[in-house]
Design an enzyme around this catalytic site. Structure first.
Site, short mmCIF file in Angstrom:
data_model
loop_
_atom_site.label_atom_id
_atom_site.label_comp_id
_atom_site.label_asym_id
_atom_site.label_seq_id
_atom_site.Cartn_x
_atom_site.Cartn_y
_atom_site.Cartn_z
N GLY A 21 45.27 29.23 -71.48
CA GLY A 21 46.01 30.29 -72.15
C GLY A 21 46.82 31.21 -71.25
O GLY A 21 47.39 30.78 -70.23
N GLY A 53 55.28 44.34 -79.21
CA GLY A 53 55.72 45.73 -79.28
C GLY A 53 56.05 46.16 -80.70
O GLY A 53 55.67 47.24 -81.15
N ALA A 64 50.11 30.35 -81.35
CA ALA A 64 48.84 29.70 -81.65
C ALA A 64 49.05 28.33 -82.29
O ALA A 64 48.38 27.36 -81.93
CB ALA A 64 48.02 30.60 -82.58
N HIS A 104 60.30 30.96 -111.05
CA HIS A 104 60.89 32.27 -111.29
C HIS A 104 59.85 33.18 -111.94
O HIS A 104 59.16 32.74 -112.86
CB HIS A 104 62.09 32.15 -112.23
P1 FAD Z 1 44.22 31.35 -75.40
O1 FAD Z 1 44.09 31.69 -76.84
O2 FAD Z 1 44.71 32.38 -74.47
O3 FAD Z 1 42.78 30.84 -74.94
C1 FAD Z 1 42.50 30.51 -73.62
C2 FAD Z 1 41.00 30.63 -73.41
O4 FAD Z 1 40.67 30.04 -72.16
C3 FAD Z 1 40.50 32.06 -73.34
O5 FAD Z 1 39.42 32.24 -74.22
C4 FAD Z 1 40.04 32.22 -71.89
O6 FAD Z 1 38.93 33.09 -71.74
C5 FAD Z 1 39.66 30.80 -71.54
N1 FAD Z 1 39.69 30.50 -70.12
C6 FAD Z 1 40.70 30.73 -69.24
N2 FAD Z 1 40.40 30.25 -68.03
C7 FAD Z 1 39.15 29.68 -68.14
C8 FAD Z 1 38.30 29.00 -67.24
N3 FAD Z 1 38.67 28.75 -65.98
N4 FAD Z 1 37.09 28.59 -67.67
C9 FAD Z 1 36.71 28.83 -68.96
N5 FAD Z 1 37.48 29.43 -69.85
C10 FAD Z 1 38.70 29.85 -69.46
N6 FAD Z 1 50.50 33.68 -81.91
C11 FAD Z 1 50.81 33.27 -83.15
O7 FAD Z 1 51.13 32.09 -83.35
N7 FAD Z 1 50.76 34.14 -84.22
C12 FAD Z 1 50.43 35.44 -84.07
O8 FAD Z 1 50.39 36.19 -85.04
C13 FAD Z 1 50.12 35.90 -82.76
N8 FAD Z 1 49.78 37.19 -82.56
C14 FAD Z 1 49.44 37.61 -81.31
C15 FAD Z 1 49.13 38.94 -81.12
C16 FAD Z 1 48.80 39.41 -79.87
C17 FAD Z 1 48.45 40.86 -79.68
C18 FAD Z 1 48.76 38.50 -78.77
C19 FAD Z 1 48.36 38.97 -77.40
C20 FAD Z 1 49.09 37.17 -78.94
C21 FAD Z 1 49.44 36.71 -80.21
N9 FAD Z 1 49.81 35.39 -80.44
C22 FAD Z 1 50.15 34.97 -81.69
C23 FAD Z 1 49.85 34.40 -79.35
C24 FAD Z 1 48.57 33.52 -79.39
O9 FAD Z 1 47.45 34.36 -79.29
C25 FAD Z 1 48.60 32.53 -78.26
O10 FAD Z 1 49.79 31.78 -78.30
C26 FAD Z 1 47.41 31.57 -78.36
O11 FAD Z 1 46.21 32.26 -78.33
C27 FAD Z 1 47.45 30.54 -77.24
O12 FAD Z 1 46.37 29.70 -77.37
P2 FAD Z 1 45.75 28.93 -76.11
O13 FAD Z 1 44.65 28.10 -76.67
O14 FAD Z 1 46.81 28.28 -75.33
O15 FAD Z 1 45.15 30.06 -75.16
P1 NAD Z 2 58.04 38.85 -75.99
O1 NAD Z 2 58.58 37.87 -75.06
O2 NAD Z 2 58.04 38.58 -77.44
O3 NAD Z 2 58.79 40.24 -75.83
C1 NAD Z 2 58.91 40.88 -74.61
C2 NAD Z 2 60.11 41.80 -74.70
O4 NAD Z 2 60.10 42.62 -73.55
C3 NAD Z 2 61.43 41.05 -74.73
O5 NAD Z 2 62.22 41.55 -75.78
C4 NAD Z 2 62.03 41.35 -73.37
O6 NAD Z 2 63.45 41.39 -73.38
C5 NAD Z 2 61.44 42.72 -73.08
N1 NAD Z 2 61.39 43.08 -71.68
C6 NAD Z 2 61.11 42.26 -70.63
N2 NAD Z 2 61.17 42.97 -69.49
C7 NAD Z 2 61.48 44.24 -69.83
C8 NAD Z 2 61.68 45.43 -69.10
N3 NAD Z 2 61.59 45.45 -67.76
N4 NAD Z 2 61.98 46.57 -69.77
C9 NAD Z 2 62.09 46.56 -71.12
N5 NAD Z 2 61.92 45.45 -71.86
C10 NAD Z 2 61.60 44.31 -71.22
O7 NAD Z 2 56.56 39.16 -75.44
P2 NAD Z 2 55.38 40.00 -76.07
O8 NAD Z 2 55.85 40.80 -77.22
O9 NAD Z 2 54.72 40.67 -74.93
O10 NAD Z 2 54.45 38.86 -76.60
C11 NAD Z 2 53.92 37.87 -75.70
C12 NAD Z 2 53.79 36.54 -76.36
O11 NAD Z 2 52.80 36.57 -77.37
C13 NAD Z 2 55.08 36.10 -76.98
O12 NAD Z 2 55.51 34.95 -76.32
C14 NAD Z 2 54.77 35.80 -78.39
O13 NAD Z 2 55.20 34.52 -78.73
C15 NAD Z 2 53.26 35.89 -78.51
N6 NAD Z 2 52.98 36.68 -79.73
C16 NAD Z 2 53.29 36.13 -80.92
C17 NAD Z 2 53.11 36.85 -82.08
C18 NAD Z 2 53.47 36.23 -83.38
O14 NAD Z 2 53.65 35.03 -83.42
N7 NAD Z 2 53.57 36.99 -84.44
C19 NAD Z 2 52.61 38.14 -82.03
C20 NAD Z 2 52.34 38.68 -80.79
C21 NAD Z 2 52.52 37.93 -79.64
#
Ligand code: FAD
Ligand code: NAD
Length: 466
Positions: free
Chosen positions: A144, A185, A320, A444
């Site tokens: 991740g 954000g 995800a 609708h």
């Molecule tokens: P992760 O979910 O990051 O999981 C990686 C796991 O690996 C973690 O549990 C970590 O502890 C574990 N790990 C790491 N290194 C090791 C190791 N060496 N040994 C054992 N375990 C380890 N995406 C969406 O599609 N929709 C959303 O609405 C959305 N909302 C988000 C909101 C927020 C605030 C954030 C931060 C992210 C959001 N995302 C969303 C992005 C989404 O969470 C990630 O894209 C997704 O979780 C990635 O999945 P992954 O399995 O690659 O990694």
């Molecule tokens: P993001 O890439 O969506 O947004 C980061 C923003 O920060 C961009 O608009 C970028 O131009 C700006 N930025 C970068 N450097 C900057 C600077 N120096 N000053 C001001 N602005 C700057 O990243 P995020 O919002 O941190 O989210 C991280 C990841 O998590 C994303 O890749 C997103 O796909 C995933 N995520 C997904 C969801 C969802 O699917 N609904 C929700 C939350 C997070």
């Protein structure tokens, strides 16, 4: 030493889904997770908790601002109990992560709690609760990502915070300053704006959501401005300092002037970085590229042929559902199948209200590629269903090839777009033309009628209700 057909490192949506699919396909599977709860970023500190807070704060906004329009009067003051709201969010998380424990047991997957690191390409050391070593014919890296930072910012996790802390604040900020007008954000900014915080978004690019279609950025920017959020685009943050309970941010605008913004909390949401700390990838011959990603080929295979990598730790969108698709892809590849992922058809959603959702190419991308296209756009306010519920902001925009009429991109902002986008994905998966969409029936009154109307608009401007 226990031996496995497949070991998965990381239990996020990439890792746990990969483990389930491997087990379904008859492989003896282990899942290694360093934290005590499964589900990774998404379930613990990402998708699920953020959506819980978005829902709770949406209810509050409806109650305080819109119930009266519907003739619902609540005597007395409506108050936020943030502690209870955060506790509810945690209960949702606990229930969801508990569900993954159940799925692991159901599929006979051995779960190891501890940090996994490679000893070599077939041996993994586990440090932590279930310390030991296992042997695996194949390994899937699904470790991740973590929040990125800017080199000059000291994230103290109290006042200068990442999304992880923003999901468990003890008070509603007075002035919540957000660096980065991307998905995190805007989603978390909207949560705290609804709960009463003053909100300032500072974005480096010339628009929020800079990677999405510009029409969506413009419309969502309007919504944030209407909610009295301060939107500072084209601002380059230069310093972030803390003075007691105050955070002072200096940013340079387009004219080269320094703008100072003071608040009590600052969320740094400038993206996320792939996470491979402690993995000892080099011992297995797994190459990490200069962006910190595990390098993979089109089969998601790393430079070590028995090791694959998926999700946020490899190239592509950090979503995800993208991680899940890749988990299934690798499991099926290992089983000798020939799976396929069309990355162009992975939808992106921002869960603000109105919701923002998109799939396929943006107008900007089509222009850059020199593709000739036509546009059909339809506003939600022209729909009976939208007026009935009072959710009239936004539109659906369909981009179709000028010659063949094939749908190339669908971009929407409005109520329920997070769910509506599934229709666009389905249509594009089957290579529908705009006319195809315009010819099948949509119930609708629904919000989905906007998709049919946009398709009609793209088909010789035949929209019926504008
Ligand atoms: P992760 O979910 O990051 O999981 C990686 C796991 O690996 C973690 O549990 C970590 O502890 C574990 N790990 C790491 N290194 C090791 C190791 N060496 N040994 C054992 N375990 C380890 N995406 C969406 O599609 N929709 C959303 O609405 C959305 N909302 C988000 C909101 C927020 C605030 C954030 C931060 C992210 C959001 N995302 C969303 C992005 C989404 O969470 C990630 O894209 C997704 O979780 C990635 O999945 P992954 O399995 O690659 O990694
Ligand atoms: P993001 O890439 O969506 O947004 C980061 C923003 O920060 C961009 O608009 C970028 O131009 C700006 N930025 C970068 N450097 C900057 C600077 N120096 N000053 C001001 N602005 C700057 O990243 P995020 O919002 O941190 O989210 C991280 C990841 O998590 C994303 O890749 C997103 O796909 C995933 N995520 C997904 C969801 C969802 O699917 N609904 C929700 C939350 C997070």
């Amino acid at each position: 030493m226990n031996t496995y057909d497949v070991a998965v490192i990381g239990s996020g949506p990439g890792g746990y889904v990969a483990a389930i699919r491997c087990a379904q396909l008859g492989m003896k599977t282990a899942l290694i997770e360093k934290y005590s709860t499964l589900g990774g970023t998404c379930l613990n500190v990402g998708c699920i908790p953020s959506k819980a807070l978005l829902s709770s704060s949406h209810h509050y906004e409806e109650a305080t601002k819109h119930f009266a329009d519907h003739g619902i009067e609540i005597p007395g003051e409506i108050k936020v109990n943030l502690e209870k709201m955060i506790a509810r969010k945690q209960a949702v998380v606990d229930q969801t992560t508990g569900g993954i424990d159940f799925l692991m047991k159901k599929n006979n997957i051995d779960v190891y709690e501890g940090l996994g690191s490679f000893k070599d390409a077939t041996h993994i050391k586990i440090e932590g609760k279930d310390a030991g070593e296992i042997e695996a014919k194949h390994t899937i890296i699904a470790t991740g990502s973590k929040p990125s930072n800017l080199p000059f910012i000291n994230i103290d996790k109290e006042r200068i915070i990442t999304s992880t802390e923003a999901l468990k604040l003890k008070e509603v900020p007075k002035h919540f300053i957000i660096i980065g007008g991307g998905v995190i954000g805007l989603e978390l900014g909207q949560v705290y704006r609804r709960l009463g915080a003053e909100v300032t978004v500072i974005e480096y690019m010339d628009r929020i959501l800079p990677t999405m279609d510009a029409g969506l950025s413009k419309e969502l920017n309007k919504v944030f401005k209407k909610a009295k959020c301060k939107m500072l685009v084209s601002h380059k943050v230069q310093s972030v300092e803390r003075n007691g309970d105050e955070v002072i941010i200096k940013a340079e605008n387009k004219k080269g002037e320094i703008v100072e913004v003071k608040g009590d909390y600052c969320l740094v949401s400038v993206g996320r970085r792939p996470y491979t700390d402690g993995l000892n990838a080099e011992a297995a011959g797994v190459k990490i590229n200069d962006r910190g990603q595990v390098e993979v080929n089109e089969h998601l295979q790393t430079s070590a042929s028995n090791i694959y990598a998926i999700g946020d730790v490899v190239r592509g969108a950090m979503l995800a559902h993208k991680a899940e698709e890749e988990g299934v892809f690798v499991a099926e590849t290992l089983a000798g199948q020939k799976p396929h992922i069309d990355y162009n058809l992975i939808p992106g959603v921002v869960y603000t209200w109105p919701e923002v959702a998109a799939v396929g190419k943006t107008e900007e991308e089509l222009k850059e590629a020199g593709t000739e296209y036509k546009v059909g756009q339809f506003p939600f306010r022209a729909l009976g269903r939208a007026r009935a519920s009072g959710d009239i902001d936004g539109f659906v925009k369909i981009l179709a090839d000028k010659t063949t009429d094939e749908v190339l991109g669908v971009h929407m902002i409005g109520a329920r777009c997070a769910d509506l986008i599934a229709e666009a994905v389905t249509a594009m998966e089957f290579r529908a033309s705009a006319e195809d969409i315009s010819r099948y029936s949509h119930a609708h009154p629904t919000f989905a009628e906007a998709i049919k109307e946009a398709a009609l608009a793209a088909t010789d401007g035949r929209a019926l209700h504008v």
